[in-house]
Design an enzyme around this catalytic site. Structure first.
Site, PDB file in Angstrom:
ATOM      1  N   ARG A 292      14.355 -26.156 -70.332  1.00 26.34           N
ATOM      2  CA  ARG A 292      13.335 -27.206 -70.335  1.00 26.34           C
ATOM      3  C   ARG A 292      13.660 -28.197 -69.225  1.00 26.34           C
ATOM      4  NH1 ARG A 292      10.448 -24.528 -72.844  1.00 26.34           N
ATOM      5  NH2 ARG A 292       9.509 -24.879 -74.874  1.00 26.34           N
TER       6      ARG A 292
ATOM      7  N   HIS B 175       6.791 -22.843 -64.831  1.00 27.45           N
ATOM      8  CA  HIS B 175       7.091 -22.681 -66.267  1.00 27.45           C
ATOM      9  C   HIS B 175       6.474 -21.381 -66.800  1.00 27.45           C
ATOM     10  CE1 HIS B 175       7.961 -24.919 -70.297  1.00 27.45           C
ATOM     11  NE2 HIS B 175       8.061 -23.616 -70.444  1.00 27.45           N
TER      12      HIS B 175
HETATM   13  P1  NAP Z   1      18.030 -20.110 -79.569  1.00 26.89           P
HETATM   14  O1  NAP Z   1      18.129 -18.683 -79.980  1.00 26.89           O
HETATM   15  O2  NAP Z   1      17.777 -21.148 -80.600  1.00 26.89           O
HETATM   16  O3  NAP Z   1      19.393 -20.464 -78.790  1.00 26.89           O
HETATM   17  C1  NAP Z   1      19.713 -21.754 -78.413  1.00 26.89           C
HETATM   18  C2  NAP Z   1      21.152 -21.780 -77.919  1.00 26.89           C
HETATM   19  O4  NAP Z   1      21.439 -23.086 -77.421  1.00 26.89           O
HETATM   20  C3  NAP Z   1      22.175 -21.484 -79.035  1.00 26.89           C
HETATM   21  O5  NAP Z   1      23.219 -20.707 -78.521  1.00 26.89           O
HETATM   22  C4  NAP Z   1      22.672 -22.890 -79.389  1.00 26.89           C
HETATM   23  O6  NAP Z   1      23.991 -22.937 -79.904  1.00 26.89           O
HETATM   24  C5  NAP Z   1      22.649 -23.547 -78.027  1.00 26.89           C
HETATM   25  N1  NAP Z   1      22.642 -25.000 -78.171  1.00 26.89           N
HETATM   26  C6  NAP Z   1      21.714 -25.785 -78.754  1.00 26.89           C
HETATM   27  N2  NAP Z   1      22.096 -27.079 -78.714  1.00 26.89           N
HETATM   28  C7  NAP Z   1      23.292 -27.102 -78.097  1.00 26.89           C
HETATM   29  C8  NAP Z   1      24.211 -28.125 -77.779  1.00 26.89           C
HETATM   30  N3  NAP Z   1      23.966 -29.404 -78.081  1.00 26.89           N
HETATM   31  N4  NAP Z   1      25.356 -27.788 -77.158  1.00 26.89           N
HETATM   32  C9  NAP Z   1      25.635 -26.502 -76.855  1.00 26.89           C
HETATM   33  N5  NAP Z   1      24.802 -25.461 -77.141  1.00 26.89           N
HETATM   34  C10 NAP Z   1      23.651 -25.767 -77.762  1.00 26.89           C
HETATM   35  O7  NAP Z   1      16.909 -20.323 -78.457  1.00 26.89           O
HETATM   36  P2  NAP Z   1      16.293 -19.226 -77.460  1.00 26.89           P
HETATM   37  O8  NAP Z   1      15.268 -18.420 -78.122  1.00 26.89           O
HETATM   38  O9  NAP Z   1      17.410 -18.525 -76.781  1.00 26.89           O
HETATM   39  O10 NAP Z   1      15.534 -20.199 -76.421  1.00 26.89           O
HETATM   40  C11 NAP Z   1      16.233 -21.182 -75.704  1.00 26.89           C
HETATM   41  C12 NAP Z   1      15.261 -22.117 -75.008  1.00 26.89           C
HETATM   42  O11 NAP Z   1      14.619 -21.452 -73.929  1.00 26.89           O
HETATM   43  C13 NAP Z   1      14.085 -22.625 -75.839  1.00 26.89           C
HETATM   44  O12 NAP Z   1      14.461 -23.689 -76.695  1.00 26.89           O
HETATM   45  C14 NAP Z   1      13.095 -23.047 -74.797  1.00 26.89           C
HETATM   46  O13 NAP Z   1      13.281 -24.410 -74.453  1.00 26.89           O
HETATM   47  C15 NAP Z   1      13.442 -22.180 -73.599  1.00 26.89           C
HETATM   48  N6  NAP Z   1      12.379 -21.230 -73.252  1.00 26.89           N
HETATM   49  C16 NAP Z   1      11.795 -21.325 -72.025  1.00 26.89           C
HETATM   50  C17 NAP Z   1      10.819 -20.428 -71.660  1.00 26.89           C
HETATM   51  C18 NAP Z   1      10.207 -20.461 -70.289  1.00 26.89           C
HETATM   52  O14 NAP Z   1       9.223 -19.761 -70.049  1.00 26.89           O
HETATM   53  N7  NAP Z   1      10.755 -21.221 -69.370  1.00 26.89           N
HETATM   54  C19 NAP Z   1      10.419 -19.420 -72.557  1.00 26.89           C
HETATM   55  C20 NAP Z   1      11.024 -19.357 -73.793  1.00 26.89           C
HETATM   56  C21 NAP Z   1      12.007 -20.282 -74.141  1.00 26.89           C
HETATM   57  P3  NAP Z   1      24.367 -22.213 -81.303  1.00 26.89           P
HETATM   58  O15 NAP Z   1      24.370 -20.730 -80.984  1.00 26.89           O
HETATM   59  O16 NAP Z   1      25.710 -22.735 -81.619  1.00 26.89           O
HETATM   60  O17 NAP Z   1      23.298 -22.597 -82.272  1.00 26.89           O
HETATM   61  C1  GLV Z   2       8.144 -21.543 -73.454  1.00 25.24           C
HETATM   62  O1  GLV Z   2       8.500 -22.419 -72.740  1.00 25.24           O
HETATM   63  C2  GLV Z   2       8.650 -21.346 -74.786  1.00 25.24           C
HETATM   64  O2  GLV Z   2       9.303 -22.238 -75.321  1.00 25.24           O
HETATM   65  O3  GLV Z   2       8.380 -20.263 -75.348  1.00 25.24           O
END
Ligand code: NAP
Ligand code: GLV
Length: 316
Positions: free
Chosen positions: A231, A279
Protein backbone atom coordinates in the site's frame (compact mmCIF):
# COMPACT_ATOMS: atom_id res chain seq x y z
CA UNK A 1 -31.79 -10.90 3.50
CA UNK A 2 -30.63 -8.47 0.78
CA UNK A 3 -27.08 -8.06 -0.54
CA UNK A 4 -25.37 -4.71 -0.98
CA UNK A 5 -22.59 -3.80 -3.40
CA UNK A 6 -20.92 -0.60 -2.28
CA UNK A 7 -18.02 1.69 -3.13
CA UNK A 8 -16.19 0.05 -6.00
CA UNK A 9 -15.59 1.79 -9.31
CA UNK A 10 -16.56 -1.59 -10.82
CA UNK A 11 -19.93 -1.40 -9.00
CA UNK A 12 -22.04 -2.34 -11.99
CA UNK A 13 -19.84 -5.35 -12.85
CA UNK A 14 -20.10 -6.60 -9.26
CA UNK A 15 -23.86 -6.01 -9.28
CA UNK A 16 -24.28 -8.06 -12.48
CA UNK A 17 -21.73 -10.67 -11.36
CA UNK A 18 -23.43 -11.18 -8.01
CA UNK A 19 -26.88 -11.47 -9.59
CA UNK A 20 -25.47 -14.04 -12.02
CA UNK A 21 -23.84 -16.00 -9.17
CA UNK A 22 -27.05 -16.00 -7.09
CA UNK A 23 -30.04 -15.34 -9.37
CA UNK A 24 -32.63 -15.79 -6.63
CA UNK A 25 -31.08 -13.27 -4.23
CA UNK A 26 -32.04 -9.61 -3.89
CA UNK A 27 -28.92 -7.63 -4.83
CA UNK A 28 -28.73 -3.86 -4.53
CA UNK A 29 -26.03 -1.40 -5.59
CA UNK A 30 -25.25 1.72 -3.55
CA UNK A 31 -26.69 4.37 -3.55
CA UNK A 32 -29.85 2.71 -4.91
CA UNK A 33 -30.33 0.64 -1.74
CA UNK A 34 -34.05 0.94 -0.91
CA UNK A 35 -34.78 0.11 2.73
CA UNK A 36 -31.38 -0.16 4.45
CA UNK A 37 -32.84 -2.51 7.09
CA UNK A 38 -33.16 -5.24 4.41
CA UNK A 39 -29.38 -5.44 3.94
CA UNK A 40 -27.59 -8.38 5.62
CA UNK A 41 -24.41 -8.76 3.59
CA UNK A 42 -22.14 -6.20 1.94
CA UNK A 43 -19.44 -6.49 -0.71
CA UNK A 44 -17.38 -3.34 -0.17
CA UNK A 45 -14.42 -1.38 -1.54
CA UNK A 46 -13.84 2.14 -0.23
CA UNK A 47 -17.43 2.65 0.94
CA UNK A 48 -18.20 6.26 1.91
CA UNK A 49 -17.10 6.75 5.55
CA UNK A 50 -19.99 6.25 7.97
CA UNK A 51 -22.30 4.66 5.39
CA UNK A 52 -21.95 1.02 6.55
CA UNK A 53 -23.03 2.06 10.06
CA UNK A 54 -26.49 2.80 8.63
CA UNK A 55 -27.31 -0.88 7.99
CA UNK A 56 -28.51 -2.09 11.38
CA UNK A 57 -29.11 -5.69 10.27
CA UNK A 58 -25.71 -6.09 8.58
CA UNK A 59 -24.09 -9.45 9.46
CA UNK A 60 -21.07 -9.67 7.15
CA UNK A 61 -18.73 -7.46 5.14
CA UNK A 62 -16.67 -9.00 2.34
CA UNK A 63 -13.77 -6.88 1.08
CA UNK A 64 -13.34 -6.68 -2.69
CA UNK A 65 -9.59 -6.61 -2.05
CA UNK A 66 -7.05 -8.59 -0.08
CA UNK A 67 -6.26 -5.41 1.83
CA UNK A 68 -8.86 -4.12 4.28
CA UNK A 69 -7.39 -0.73 5.20
CA UNK A 70 -10.17 0.83 3.09
CA UNK A 71 -12.63 -0.51 5.69
CA UNK A 72 -10.67 0.29 8.86
CA UNK A 73 -10.32 3.89 7.63
CA UNK A 74 -13.98 4.25 8.61
CA UNK A 75 -14.25 5.25 12.30
CA UNK A 76 -17.91 4.08 12.32
CA UNK A 77 -17.24 0.65 10.81
CA UNK A 78 -19.87 -1.76 12.18
CA UNK A 79 -18.69 -4.55 14.45
CA UNK A 80 -19.47 -7.51 12.15
CA UNK A 81 -17.15 -10.18 10.71
CA UNK A 82 -14.97 -8.93 7.86
CA UNK A 83 -13.74 -11.38 5.24
CA UNK A 84 -10.92 -10.32 2.92
CA UNK A 85 -10.50 -11.58 -0.62
CA UNK A 86 -8.00 -14.41 -1.04
CA UNK A 87 -7.94 -16.04 -4.42
CA UNK A 88 -5.51 -18.13 -6.50
CA UNK A 89 -5.82 -15.79 -9.49
CA UNK A 90 -4.97 -12.71 -7.38
CA UNK A 91 -2.08 -14.56 -5.75
CA UNK A 92 -0.73 -15.72 -9.12
CA UNK A 93 -0.87 -12.20 -10.51
CA UNK A 94 1.04 -10.80 -7.52
CA UNK A 95 3.65 -13.56 -7.86
CA UNK A 96 4.07 -12.57 -11.50
CA UNK A 97 4.42 -8.89 -10.60
CA UNK A 98 7.07 -9.51 -7.93
CA UNK A 99 9.00 -11.92 -10.16
CA UNK A 100 8.82 -9.56 -13.13
CA UNK A 101 10.10 -6.58 -11.13
CA UNK A 102 12.85 -8.59 -9.43
CA UNK A 103 14.14 -9.89 -12.76
CA UNK A 104 13.80 -6.45 -14.33
CA UNK A 105 16.18 -4.86 -11.84
CA UNK A 106 18.59 -7.76 -11.42
CA UNK A 107 18.91 -7.77 -15.24
CA UNK A 108 19.42 -3.94 -15.08
CA UNK A 109 16.60 -3.29 -17.50
CA UNK A 110 16.10 0.40 -16.64
CA UNK A 111 19.70 0.95 -17.78
CA UNK A 112 19.32 -1.26 -20.85
CA UNK A 113 16.18 0.65 -21.82
CA UNK A 114 18.12 3.92 -21.55
CA UNK A 115 20.95 2.43 -23.62
CA UNK A 116 18.40 1.40 -26.24
CA UNK A 117 17.03 4.96 -26.40
CA UNK A 118 20.64 6.25 -26.69
CA UNK A 119 21.60 3.50 -29.21
CA UNK A 120 24.40 2.37 -26.92
CA UNK A 121 25.65 -1.24 -27.21
CA UNK A 122 27.25 -1.90 -23.81
CA UNK A 123 27.48 -4.87 -21.49
CA UNK A 124 26.34 -4.37 -17.87
CA UNK A 125 27.47 -6.90 -15.28
CA UNK A 126 24.71 -8.83 -13.49
CA UNK A 127 24.78 -11.09 -10.44
CA UNK A 128 23.52 -14.65 -10.64
CA UNK A 129 20.22 -15.31 -8.83
CA UNK A 130 22.01 -17.23 -6.07
CA UNK A 131 24.06 -14.09 -5.38
CA UNK A 132 20.96 -11.97 -4.72
CA UNK A 133 19.00 -11.92 -1.46
CA UNK A 134 15.34 -11.01 -1.75
CA UNK A 135 13.78 -9.88 1.53
CA UNK A 136 10.00 -10.03 1.69
CA UNK A 137 8.26 -7.82 4.25
CA UNK A 138 4.98 -9.59 4.90
CA UNK A 139 5.15 -13.36 4.61
CA UNK A 140 1.41 -13.91 4.34
CA UNK A 141 -0.51 -15.40 1.43
CA UNK A 142 1.09 -13.14 -1.20
CA UNK A 143 4.58 -12.93 0.29
CA UNK A 144 4.93 -16.69 0.58
CA UNK A 145 3.68 -17.32 -2.96
CA UNK A 146 6.13 -14.79 -4.41
CA UNK A 147 8.94 -16.30 -2.33
CA UNK A 148 8.27 -19.79 -3.75
CA UNK A 149 8.52 -18.49 -7.33
CA UNK A 150 11.74 -16.56 -6.68
CA UNK A 151 13.23 -19.46 -4.78
CA UNK A 152 12.53 -21.73 -7.76
CA UNK A 153 14.52 -19.27 -9.91
CA UNK A 154 17.47 -19.59 -7.56
CA UNK A 155 17.22 -16.42 -5.46
CA UNK A 156 17.98 -16.45 -1.73
CA UNK A 157 14.91 -15.61 0.33
CA UNK A 158 14.47 -13.81 3.65
CA UNK A 159 11.10 -12.97 5.18
CA UNK A 160 9.89 -10.60 7.88
CA UNK A 161 6.56 -10.85 9.66
CA UNK A 162 4.84 -9.79 12.90
CA UNK A 163 4.81 -13.25 14.45
CA UNK A 164 7.74 -15.68 14.39
CA UNK A 165 7.50 -18.20 11.54
CA UNK A 166 9.24 -21.14 10.01
CA UNK A 167 8.85 -21.26 6.22
CA UNK A 168 10.54 -23.78 3.95
CA UNK A 169 13.25 -22.22 1.76
CA UNK A 170 13.25 -18.90 3.60
CA UNK A 171 15.21 -17.42 6.50
CA UNK A 172 12.56 -15.87 8.74
CA UNK A 173 12.78 -12.77 10.93
CA UNK A 174 10.03 -11.27 13.05
CA UNK A 175 9.05 -8.14 14.90
CA UNK A 176 11.01 -4.98 15.68
CA UNK A 177 13.92 -7.00 17.06
CA UNK A 178 14.31 -9.01 13.83
CA UNK A 179 14.09 -6.05 11.46
CA UNK A 180 17.70 -4.74 11.46
CA UNK A 181 19.16 -8.18 10.72
CA UNK A 182 16.53 -8.80 8.02
CA UNK A 183 17.27 -5.46 6.33
CA UNK A 184 21.05 -5.86 6.44
CA UNK A 185 20.64 -9.18 4.60
CA UNK A 186 18.28 -7.76 1.94
CA UNK A 187 19.36 -6.68 -1.56
CA UNK A 188 15.87 -6.58 -3.10
CA UNK A 189 13.18 -5.46 -0.65
CA UNK A 190 9.67 -6.62 -1.56
CA UNK A 191 6.94 -4.96 0.50
CA UNK A 192 3.76 -7.00 0.80
CA UNK A 193 2.55 -5.74 4.16
CA UNK A 194 -0.97 -4.61 4.99
CA UNK A 195 -1.46 -0.92 5.79
CA UNK A 196 -2.18 -0.67 9.54
CA UNK A 197 -1.30 1.77 12.31
CA UNK A 198 1.82 -0.38 12.96
CA UNK A 199 3.07 -0.34 9.35
CA UNK A 200 2.22 3.25 8.35
CA UNK A 201 5.29 4.93 6.79
CA UNK A 202 7.52 1.96 7.60
CA UNK A 203 9.43 2.27 4.31
CA UNK A 204 11.27 5.44 5.27
CA UNK A 205 14.77 6.87 5.23
CA UNK A 206 15.81 4.96 8.37
CA UNK A 207 14.65 1.63 6.96
CA UNK A 208 16.19 2.20 3.51
CA UNK A 209 19.49 3.15 5.14
CA UNK A 210 19.69 -0.32 6.73
CA UNK A 211 19.42 -2.32 3.47
CA UNK A 212 22.45 -4.31 2.31
CA UNK A 213 25.58 -2.21 2.01
CA UNK A 214 28.43 -2.25 -0.52
CA UNK A 215 30.56 -4.51 1.65
CA UNK A 216 27.98 -7.24 2.07
CA UNK A 217 26.17 -7.15 -1.29
CA UNK A 218 27.40 -8.86 -4.46
CA UNK A 219 29.48 -6.34 -6.41
CA UNK A 220 27.59 -7.04 -9.66
CA UNK A 221 24.32 -5.73 -8.14
CA UNK A 222 24.69 -1.93 -8.24
CA UNK A 223 22.60 -1.26 -5.08
CA UNK A 224 19.50 -2.22 -3.13
CA UNK A 225 16.13 -2.29 -4.89
CA UNK A 226 12.68 -1.51 -3.47
CA UNK A 227 9.51 -3.19 -4.78
CA UNK A 228 6.30 -2.02 -3.05
CA UNK A 229 3.01 -3.63 -4.02
CA UNK A 230 1.49 -3.44 -0.52
CA UNK A 231 0.00 0.00 0.00
CA UNK A 232 1.17 3.55 -0.66
CA UNK A 233 0.73 4.50 3.00
CA UNK A 234 3.57 2.12 3.88
CA UNK A 235 6.09 4.35 2.10
CA UNK A 236 7.50 7.84 2.63
CA UNK A 237 7.92 8.93 -0.97
CA UNK A 238 10.27 11.84 -0.31
CA UNK A 239 12.64 9.41 1.45
CA UNK A 240 12.53 6.95 -1.48
CA UNK A 241 13.33 9.70 -3.98
CA UNK A 242 16.16 10.98 -1.78
CA UNK A 243 17.61 7.46 -1.49
CA UNK A 244 17.37 6.92 -5.27
CA UNK A 245 19.10 10.21 -5.97
CA UNK A 246 21.79 9.74 -3.33
CA UNK A 247 22.55 6.18 -4.50
CA UNK A 248 21.27 4.43 -1.37
CA UNK A 249 18.70 2.76 -3.61
CA UNK A 250 19.63 1.53 -7.08
CA UNK A 251 16.05 1.28 -8.38
CA UNK A 252 12.41 0.98 -7.34
CA UNK A 253 9.22 -0.60 -8.64
CA UNK A 254 6.15 1.00 -7.15
CA UNK A 255 2.58 -0.14 -7.73
CA UNK A 256 1.05 1.86 -4.87
CA UNK A 257 1.37 5.48 -3.79
CA UNK A 258 0.62 7.83 -0.92
CA UNK A 259 -1.92 9.55 -3.22
CA UNK A 260 -3.68 7.58 -5.94
CA UNK A 261 -3.94 8.33 -8.79
CA UNK A 262 -0.32 9.47 -8.61
CA UNK A 263 -0.30 13.27 -9.11
CA UNK A 264 1.28 14.52 -12.34
CA UNK A 265 3.71 16.54 -10.21
CA UNK A 266 5.30 13.39 -8.73
CA UNK A 267 9.00 13.00 -9.54
CA UNK A 268 8.43 9.24 -9.82
CA UNK A 269 6.81 9.65 -13.26
CA UNK A 270 10.05 10.60 -14.93
CA UNK A 271 12.63 9.03 -12.66
CA UNK A 272 15.01 6.95 -14.82
CA UNK A 273 15.26 4.09 -12.33
CA UNK A 274 11.63 3.88 -11.22
CA UNK A 275 9.12 1.47 -12.75
CA UNK A 276 5.61 2.48 -11.81
CA UNK A 277 2.24 0.83 -12.35
CA UNK A 278 -1.25 2.11 -11.46
CA UNK A 279 -2.06 -0.13 -8.47
CA UNK A 280 -2.69 -3.11 -10.70
CA UNK A 281 -0.07 -5.58 -9.46
CA UNK A 282 -2.85 -8.04 -8.66
CA UNK A 283 -6.37 -7.49 -9.90
CA UNK A 284 -9.01 -10.17 -9.98
CA UNK A 285 -11.96 -10.89 -12.21
CA UNK A 286 -15.20 -9.42 -10.88
CA UNK A 287 -16.96 -12.78 -11.47
CA UNK A 288 -14.52 -14.52 -9.07
CA UNK A 289 -15.06 -11.87 -6.41
CA UNK A 290 -18.84 -12.09 -6.78
CA UNK A 291 -18.71 -15.89 -6.47
CA UNK A 292 -16.48 -15.55 -3.40
CA UNK A 293 -19.01 -13.11 -1.85
CA UNK A 294 -21.84 -15.62 -2.38
CA UNK A 295 -19.69 -18.47 -1.04
CA UNK A 296 -19.10 -16.60 2.23
CA UNK A 297 -22.84 -15.86 2.56
CA UNK A 298 -23.66 -19.53 1.99
CA UNK A 299 -21.06 -20.56 4.58
CA UNK A 300 -22.48 -18.13 7.12
CA UNK A 301 -26.06 -19.25 6.49
CA UNK A 302 -25.16 -22.94 6.72
CA UNK A 303 -23.14 -22.53 9.93
CA UNK A 304 -19.71 -23.18 8.33
CA UNK A 305 -16.75 -21.00 9.34
CA UNK A 306 -16.09 -17.97 7.17
CA UNK A 307 -12.81 -17.94 5.23
CA UNK A 308 -10.00 -15.38 5.64
CA UNK A 309 -11.59 -13.47 8.48
CA UNK A 310 -9.76 -10.28 9.45
CA UNK A 311 -8.67 -9.54 13.01
CA UNK A 312 -9.88 -5.99 13.78
CA UNK A 313 -7.42 -5.73 16.69
CA UNK A 314 -4.43 -5.79 14.30
CA UNK A 315 -6.22 -4.41 11.23
CA UNK A 316 -5.48 -7.14 8.67
P1 NAP B 1 -1.71 -11.52 4.70
O1 NAP B 1 -1.81 -12.94 4.25
O2 NAP B 1 -2.61 -11.03 5.77
O3 NAP B 1 -0.18 -11.28 5.14
C1 NAP B 1 0.23 -10.12 5.77
C2 NAP B 1 1.66 -10.30 6.26
O4 NAP B 1 2.12 -9.07 6.80
C3 NAP B 1 1.77 -11.36 7.38
O5 NAP B 1 2.95 -12.09 7.21
C4 NAP B 1 1.86 -10.48 8.63
O6 NAP B 1 2.56 -11.06 9.71
C5 NAP B 1 2.66 -9.31 8.10
N1 NAP B 1 2.48 -8.15 8.97
C6 NAP B 1 1.35 -7.47 9.25
N2 NAP B 1 1.59 -6.48 10.13
C7 NAP B 1 2.91 -6.54 10.40
C8 NAP B 1 3.77 -5.81 11.25
N3 NAP B 1 3.31 -4.79 12.00
N4 NAP B 1 5.06 -6.15 11.31
C9 NAP B 1 5.54 -7.18 10.58
N5 NAP B 1 4.78 -7.94 9.75
C10 NAP B 1 3.47 -7.62 9.67
O7 NAP B 1 -1.90 -10.51 3.48
P2 NAP B 1 -1.70 -10.80 1.92
O8 NAP B 1 -2.86 -11.47 1.34
O9 NAP B 1 -0.36 -11.42 1.72
O10 NAP B 1 -1.69 -9.29 1.35
C11 NAP B 1 -0.76 -8.35 1.81
C12 NAP B 1 -1.13 -6.96 1.33
O11 NAP B 1 -0.92 -6.84 -0.07
C13 NAP B 1 -2.59 -6.55 1.48
O12 NAP B 1 -2.90 -6.15 2.81
C14 NAP B 1 -2.74 -5.43 0.49
O13 NAP B 1 -2.46 -4.19 1.11
C15 NAP B 1 -1.67 -5.73 -0.54
N6 NAP B 1 -2.23 -6.06 -1.86
C16 NAP B 1 -1.92 -5.26 -2.92
C17 NAP B 1 -2.40 -5.56 -4.17
C18 NAP B 1 -2.02 -4.73 -5.37
O14 NAP B 1 -2.60 -4.92 -6.44
N7 NAP B 1 -1.07 -3.84 -5.24
C19 NAP B 1 -3.22 -6.69 -4.36
C20 NAP B 1 -3.51 -7.48 -3.27
C21 NAP B 1 -3.02 -7.15 -2.01
P3 NAP B 1 2.02 -12.41 10.43
O15 NAP B 1 2.31 -13.52 9.43
O16 NAP B 1 2.84 -12.52 11.65
O17 NAP B 1 0.56 -12.21 10.66
C1 GLV C 1 -5.67 -4.62 -3.90
O1 GLV C 1 -5.00 -3.67 -3.69
C2 GLV C 1 -6.10 -5.54 -2.88
O2 GLV C 1 -5.97 -5.22 -1.70
O3 GLV C 1 -6.60 -6.62 -3.25
Amino acid sequence: MSLLIIGSDRLNDFFEGTKAAAPTRDVRAYPDVGNRDDIRYALAWKAPAGELANYKNLELIVSVGAGVDHLFNDPDLPNVPIVRYVDPDLTARMTQYVTLQTLYHVRRMTEHQQQQRDKVWAYLPEPMPAEVRVGIMGTGVLGQAAARALSALGYKLNGWSRSAKSINGMTCFAGDEGLPEFLAATDILVVLLPFTPATKGIVNRELLRQLSSDGNRHHRLPGPVLINAGRGGLQVEADILAALDAGGLYAASLDVFETEPLPASSAFWSHPRVVLTPHNAAESATESISRYFIRQIERLESGQPLENVVDPKVGY
